[in-house]
Design a protein around this motif. Structure first.
Motif, PDB file in Angstrom:
ATOM      1  N   ASP A   6     -11.270-111.941  61.153  1.00 37.27           N
ATOM      2  CA  ASP A   6     -10.467-112.311  62.314  1.00 37.27           C
ATOM      3  C   ASP A   6     -10.461-113.829  62.516  1.00 37.27           C
ATOM      4  OD1 ASP A   6      -8.711-111.429  64.188  1.00 37.27           O
ATOM      5  OD2 ASP A   6     -10.199-110.658  65.584  1.00 37.27           O
ATOM      6  N   GLN A   7     -11.585-114.473  62.232  1.00 36.46           N
ATOM      7  CA  GLN A   7     -11.624-115.938  62.286  1.00 36.46           C
ATOM      8  C   GLN A   7     -10.646-116.552  61.287  1.00 36.46           C
ATOM      9  OE1 GLN A   7     -15.428-117.723  61.665  1.00 36.46           O
ATOM     10  NE2 GLN A   7     -16.134-117.463  63.780  1.00 36.46           N
ATOM     11  N   GLY A  35     -15.475-109.824  62.178  1.00 32.31           N
ATOM     12  CA  GLY A  35     -15.397-111.106  62.871  1.00 32.31           C
ATOM     13  C   GLY A  35     -14.968-112.239  61.966  1.00 32.31           C
ATOM     14  N   SER A  68     -24.066-114.257  66.789  1.00 34.82           N
ATOM     15  CA  SER A  68     -24.175-112.870  67.259  1.00 34.82           C
ATOM     16  C   SER A  68     -23.204-112.568  68.381  1.00 34.82           C
ATOM     17  CB  SER A  68     -25.613-112.605  67.725  1.00 34.82           C
ATOM     18  OG  SER A  68     -26.511-112.727  66.642  1.00 34.82           O
ATOM     19  N   ALA A  69     -22.928-113.567  69.218  1.00 34.21           N
ATOM     20  CA  ALA A  69     -22.001-113.343  70.330  1.00 34.21           C
ATOM     21  C   ALA A  69     -20.605-113.004  69.833  1.00 34.21           C
ATOM     22  CB  ALA A  69     -21.953-114.593  71.219  1.00 34.21           C
ATOM     23  N   ASP A  70     -20.256-113.508  68.650  1.00 33.10           N
ATOM     24  CA  ASP A  70     -18.923-113.247  68.115  1.00 33.10           C
ATOM     25  C   ASP A  70     -18.791-111.861  67.509  1.00 33.10           C
ATOM     26  OD1 ASP A  70     -18.258-115.775  68.904  1.00 33.10           O
ATOM     27  OD2 ASP A  70     -18.300-116.663  66.898  1.00 33.10           O
ATOM     28  N   VAL A  71     -19.910-111.180  67.340  1.00 29.46           N
ATOM     29  CA  VAL A  71     -19.883-109.819  66.806  1.00 29.46           C
ATOM     30  C   VAL A  71     -19.681-108.796  67.922  1.00 29.46           C
ATOM     31  CG1 VAL A  71     -21.156-108.135  65.393  1.00 29.46           C
ATOM     32  CG2 VAL A  71     -21.452-110.574  64.978  1.00 29.46           C
ATOM     33  N   LEU A  78     -21.913-115.914  61.176  1.00 21.92           N
ATOM     34  CA  LEU A  78     -21.205-115.667  62.428  1.00 21.92           C
ATOM     35  C   LEU A  78     -22.198-115.540  63.580  1.00 21.92           C
ATOM     36  CD1 LEU A  78     -18.125-115.093  63.081  1.00 21.92           C
ATOM     37  CD2 LEU A  78     -18.802-112.688  63.248  1.00 21.92           C
ATOM     38  N   TYR A  89     -16.485-106.480  68.309  1.00 13.85           N
ATOM     39  CA  TYR A  89     -16.327-105.459  67.269  1.00 13.85           C
ATOM     40  C   TYR A  89     -17.389-104.367  67.424  1.00 13.85           C
ATOM     41  CZ  TYR A  89     -13.830-109.558  65.846  1.00 13.85           C
ATOM     42  OH  TYR A  89     -13.008-110.648  65.854  1.00 13.85           O
ATOM     43  N   ARG A 137     -19.779-107.912  61.081  1.00 15.25           N
ATOM     44  CA  ARG A 137     -19.651-109.353  60.846  1.00 15.25           C
ATOM     45  C   ARG A 137     -18.456-109.666  59.944  1.00 15.25           C
ATOM     46  NH1 ARG A 137     -23.626-112.877  62.153  1.00 15.25           N
ATOM     47  NH2 ARG A 137     -25.303-111.963  63.403  1.00 15.25           N
TER      48      ARG A 137
END
Length: 447
Positions: free
Chosen positions: A240-241, A237, A205-208, A203, A211, A234
């Motif tokens: 959720d994906q 994330g 890092s921006a997508d973490v 994942l 959360y 992670r």
């Protein structure tokens, strides 16, 4: 009478305390005048020599000293030719860790014995009526009655993820995909746990960040190991994906031991976050638990919590899980913590807020579907055990509810929502054409 004993425990619990409890159980047995055979030390795993040692007994007594899965105990009970009894011991509600969690082990085993049509007697307590346990009548199975409530509309297109297989010995989390689809129309997509771990590791890092921002609001977050915390977030994330890609309504996740032993971060905190956002997640790959949550969430129009019953006394019971209740259920600002047995982040810790609640399970105990309900009130009490927990006074009394948990063979997970939703859930039973049973109520009939 010759009493064969199997004292069951697991090393992830408080072994020294378990040994104290076992010594007191053995002292009561020795004082009874019966001949006691079998191992007098805690059995931490399946033991063929122990089975051979108790084979000549007149009655098999399973000592549920800590939580265990039901695999070995069920095999022992089914293979034994005489009466079977189960004795589990309580622990004080000190606000600390669940040191034994023996009631939940009793709950798990009662379900498995019901599925195997194996009669048994049971006791939960320190000083018990030993003669009633060893010589009394077995549990009489309880079954609900047809619902007379007006039908409650429900979704027939639920999409459920099952990520990883249920743990061995957790018959409570078993499911038949075709039977579930026939009953309620739910579609189950089976995914592999290592694939979830790979997705979480990859994942960006921006997508973490979203959360991490939620976690930053928790008390004590700065005290946790940064690597464990990052890995845990992670998982949030990645889950959720998956939800967005497959349009899952709920998920059932094999949470242990691999999230700790292979991945290195807890999924409990992420489950809390997803539950608060109205994607309920069930522990231990409990597919029926996930469906139960999805139904109750729709009925209550509120976040739900999949809880274990971990203690019952004459007045109240305790609902608990490691640390994954939605944050809106908190009586105070949630704290960040680690798993009490595995010592890894991220979990939430708080007592449940006072208020009316409904507990609900779409059950398949004894191999037949029915709806099981309990209503009551979370009391304004100190936290009973670490994680997320609440002390409940049941409308029909803790003793009657406890007896029905055993007599119905109920699964160890029930979904919890605030408010009284019993009538709407009776309507769900009407819609599905299956019986409904309210724990502790005298109106239902024997199976």
């Amino acid at each position: 009478m010759r009493v064969g004993i199997l004292p069951l425990a697991r090393p992830t619990f408080d072994v020294a305390f378990a040994e104290e409890k076992l010594a007191a159980m053995l002292a009561q047995l020795d004082a009874s005048g019966h001949e006691v055979i079998g191992p007098r030390a805690l059995l931490m795993q399946a033991d063929e020599e122990a089975l051979a040692a108790v084979a000549p007994a007149d009655v098999l007594l399973i000592l549920q000293v800590t939580f265990t899965d039901a695999a070995f105990a069920t095999r022992a009970a089914v293979g034994f030719g005489g009466p079977v009894a189960v004795w589990a011991v309580p622990e004080p509600r000190t606000g600390g860790r669940l040191r034994l969690n023996a009631f939940c082990g009793l709950n798990l085993l009662s379900h498995a014995l019901g599925l195997n049509d194996r009669p048994f007697t049971w006791a939960y307590g320190d000083a018990i009526d030993l003669e009633a346990l060893l010589s009394g009548d077995p549990v009489a199975p309880r079954r609900g009655a047809p619902s007379t409530a007006a039908a409650t509309p429900i979704r027939r297109d639920l999409s459920i993820a099952r990520i990883g297989a249920r743990p061995d010995g957790f018959d409570t989390c078993d499911y038949d995909r075709a039977a579930l689809k026939d009953l309620i129309g739910a579609k189950v997509t089976e995914l592999e746990l290592p694939d979830l771990f790979d997705r979480a590791r990859d994942l960006p890092s921006a997508d973490v960040i979203p959360y991490a921002a939620k976690a930053a609001q928790l008390g004590g977050i700065d005290t946790l190991d940064e690597g464990e915390l990052d890995r845990s977030l992670r998982l949030a994330g990645a889950l959720d994906q998956l939800r967005a890609e497959h349009r899952f309504d709920a998920m059932a996740i094999r949470c242990w031991p691999e999230t700790f032993t292979e991945y290195g971060g807890a999924v409990c905190g992420p489950v809390s976050m997803l539950g608060e956002a109205r994607t309920p997640c069930a522990c231990e790959a409990d597919v029926y638990g996930a469906v139960t949550q999805a139904i109750l969430q729709d009925v209550a129009d509120a976040p739900v919590f999949l809880a274990d019953l971990v203690d019952m006394d004459d007045d109240t019971g305790v609902v608990w899980h490691c640390g994954q209740a939605p944050a809106s259920m908190a009586a105070k600002a949630p704290d960040a913590t680690v798993h009490t047995n595995r010592k890894q982040a991220l979990l939430l810790e708080f007592p449940l807020k006072p208020g009316r609640i409904t507990l609900f399970r779409l059950s398949q105990a004894y191999g037949r579907p029915q709806i099981v309900i309990a209503t009551g009130e979370v009391l304004d009490r100190p936290m009973a055990f670490t994680g997320t927990s609440g002390v409940v006074r049941f409308d029909h009394g803790a003793g009657a509810v406890c007896a029905d948990v055993m007599a119905t063979g109920l699964e160890h997970h029930m979904a919890l929502a605030y408010g009284n939703h019993a009538e709407a859930l009776r309507g769900v039973a009407t819609t599905l054409g299956i019986p409904v049973l309210e724990l502790g109520s005298p109106s239902e009939v024997a199976a």
